[in-house]
Structures are given as C-alpha cells and as structure tokens.
Design an enzyme around this catalytic site. Structure first.
Site, PDB file in Angstrom:
ATOM      1  CG  ASP A  34      -8.371   6.630   2.670  1.00 27.87           C
ATOM      2  OD1 ASP A  34      -7.176   6.734   3.028  1.00 27.87           O
ATOM      3  OD2 ASP A  34      -8.770   6.980   1.550  1.00 27.87           O
ATOM      4  CG  LEU A  35      -5.609   6.128   8.858  1.00 29.50           C
ATOM      5  CD1 LEU A  35      -4.445   5.607   9.688  1.00 29.50           C
ATOM      6  CD2 LEU A  35      -6.645   6.786   9.757  1.00 29.50           C
ATOM      7  CB  SER A  44      11.098   5.176   8.450  1.00 29.46           C
ATOM      8  OG  SER A  44      12.052   4.597   7.571  1.00 29.46           O
ATOM      9  N   GLY A  97      -3.039  -0.051  10.192  1.00 31.40           N
ATOM     10  CA  GLY A  97      -2.169  -0.794   9.283  1.00 31.40           C
ATOM     11  C   GLY A  97      -2.106  -2.264   9.648  1.00 31.40           C
ATOM     12  N   GLY A 100       1.104   3.183   7.133  1.00 32.55           N
ATOM     13  CA  GLY A 100       1.966   4.086   6.378  1.00 32.55           C
ATOM     14  C   GLY A 100       2.052   3.688   4.921  1.00 32.55           C
ATOM     15  CE1 TYR A 106       7.775   5.472   4.377  1.00 30.87           C
ATOM     16  CE2 TYR A 106      10.175   5.607   4.358  1.00 30.87           C
ATOM     17  CZ  TYR A 106       9.010   5.046   4.844  1.00 30.87           C
ATOM     18  OH  TYR A 106       9.082   4.063   5.811  1.00 30.87           O
ATOM     19  CE  LYS A 133       7.034   6.303   7.899  1.00 33.83           C
ATOM     20  NZ  LYS A 133       6.002   5.751   8.801  1.00 33.83           N
ATOM     21  N   GLY A 154       2.086  -6.532   6.915  1.00 32.28           N
ATOM     22  CA  GLY A 154       3.376  -6.039   7.396  1.00 32.28           C
ATOM     23  C   GLY A 154       3.516  -5.993   8.903  1.00 32.28           C
ATOM     24  CB  ILE A 155       5.221  -3.468  11.047  1.00 27.95           C
ATOM     25  CG1 ILE A 155       6.616  -3.619  10.415  1.00 27.95           C
ATOM     26  CG2 ILE A 155       5.350  -3.176  12.539  1.00 27.95           C
ATOM     27  CD1 ILE A 155       7.422  -2.326  10.405  1.00 27.95           C
TER      28      ILE A 155
END
Length: 259
Positions: free
Chosen positions: A42-43, A112, A9, A72, A153, A157, A13-14
C-alpha cells in the site's frame, strides 16, 4: 539475461498493460499493487512503501534493471496525494539502489496532463518540499469541498513532474547513468476513467475539457509502449523529460509554451 523490471500499479490499467507488454517481449517483471501481484504493498503509507522495497529486494535477489512507478489514484481524497507523489517518489528512491549492477538502469514515472489544470499552490509547495504531514492536512481540507477536491489529483501530478525535472540531472540519477523521465497521459481507457467514458455523451464532454485531436481517447497499451521505450536500452540520453502522450492536449492548451 532478460531484463528485470518492477512495475507498481501492475494489477490494472497502464501498469497491467505495461507488465503484459514487457512479459511478451521476454522480460522478467515484478508487479506490485494492492492485490493480484507478486508484491502486495500500500503506497499510501510509509510502512507500505518500505515493505515494497523490502519485498522487491527479496524477490529480485537485490538486482533490477528498470523501475516503472505507475501506481496512482484519482479520487478527491488525501490518499491520492499520498500515493501519487510520496508513493511514487518512495518507489523511485527506494528501488534506485537495486539498479546499481544493471548494465542499462532506467526509471520512469507516470504523471498526467492534468498537471496543466488548476492546482492548489499550498499543496504543491508542501509536496515538493517533502512535507507529508502538511500535505496530508492540506489535502484533507481540499477534500471537504466538492469544488476543491479535484485539485488534489492535479496538484499531486504537477508536484511529481517538478520532482522529476529537479532530480533527473542530479548525481544520484544522471550521474549514476540512470535516465529518469515521466510520461503525462491524456485520457486513457482504464478502470480509473471508466465512469467518465461510459457513454458517448460523457466522452464528448470529457474531450471538451481535455482536447485530444489526434485519435481521441487512447488505450492503455499506447502508454505502455512509450514507457517500455523510455526504460529500454535504446534510451541513453532522454533525461528529465515530461513526455505528453495526450493526443495533442498539451499543444492545444499551452500553445507556444515549452519546458
């Protein structure tokens, strides 16, 4: 010798913030994502996860020091469960053998605080037992209804946090000297949350759902700094923890409850 880290990722973002932070500190970083990174994978698929491991092995020369499983999705689709749980677990388990020659092997994954919200018991069960076919079928059912799509989602998580709790103290991780932990961010200003935080009205509504009394919505670098410490040589004993970096959401919502 600088430490070598792998970040999934890493294109936004993060993940991107963490990559940039580590590189500023002099680390070698192998980024992985769907585009614009050293490794493209591609996970959401078994083939993509396998290609990630193969590519990282080749690029790293077979030795790394830290794994950051950050990739994610947050869409009401089955692929969210595939990436968030099976992709993350495959990243950690697939790359773990490459940590064996590190003097300070470390691994961390991004969960998350959404795991505290409503989840689907059936999907969580299928995820935690590793039944990908069953989990995908259940997620497809949930995705068909606007009222249940969001459960994908949160369920992914929650299952991921449980996986960390169950695996961190085992021989494969703690027994091999590898601290395995997770972070559970609150609302973070990233492309994933852009629409939810685009206006003051939207931000106010979101923070009613996700209370963050300490400084409100955070920038991605805030989480990156925590991830970097968890995977640093200084962290020798934190094991199996889900660290809520959420401005106080966990404390407000769960009160006296602790792990």
């Amino acid at each position: 010798m600088p430490r070598t880290s792998v970040i999934t990722g890493a294109a936004s973002g993060i993940g991107k913030a963490t990559k940039e932070l580590l590189e500023q500190r002099g680390e070698r970083v192998i980024g992985a994502d769907l585009h614009d990174t050293e490794v493209v994978a591609d996970l959401s698929t078994a083939e993509g996860r396998s290609s990630l491991v193969d590519a990282v092995r080749k690029v790293s020369g077979g030795r790394i020091d830290a794994i950051y499983a950050v990739a994610g999705l947050d869409f009401p689709i089955a692929a969210t469960a595939a990436v968030n749980f099976f992709g993350a677990v495959a990243t950690l388990e697939g790359l773990r053998p490459l940590l064996k020659d590190s003097d300070a092997p470390r691994a961390v994954v991004v969960s998350s605080m959404a795991a505290l919200f409503a989840t689907d018991d059936e999907l969580v069960a299928q995820l935690t037992t590793g039944d990908e076919a069953g989990a995908m079928a259940r997620a497809e059912v949930l995705a068909k209804e606007p009222t249940t799509g969001g459960l994908i989602y949160c369920s992914s998580k929650l299952a991921l946090s449980r996986w960390v709790r169950r695996q961190a103290a085992t021989e494969a991780w703690a027994g091999a000297g590898i601290p395995l932990n997770a972070v559970a961010p609150g609302v973070i200003a990233t492309p994933m949350t852009a629409e939810l935080t685009a206006t003051e009205e939207a931000r106010t509504a979101l923070l009613k759902q996700v209370p963050m009394p300490l400084n409100g919505i955070a920038d991605a670098i805030v989480v990156a700094r925590l991830l970097a410490w968890l995977n640093s040589v200084e962290n020798t004993h934190l094991c199996g923890q889900i660290v809520y970096i959420d401005g106080g959401s966990d404390a407000v919502m769960r009160g006296d409850s602790v792990w």
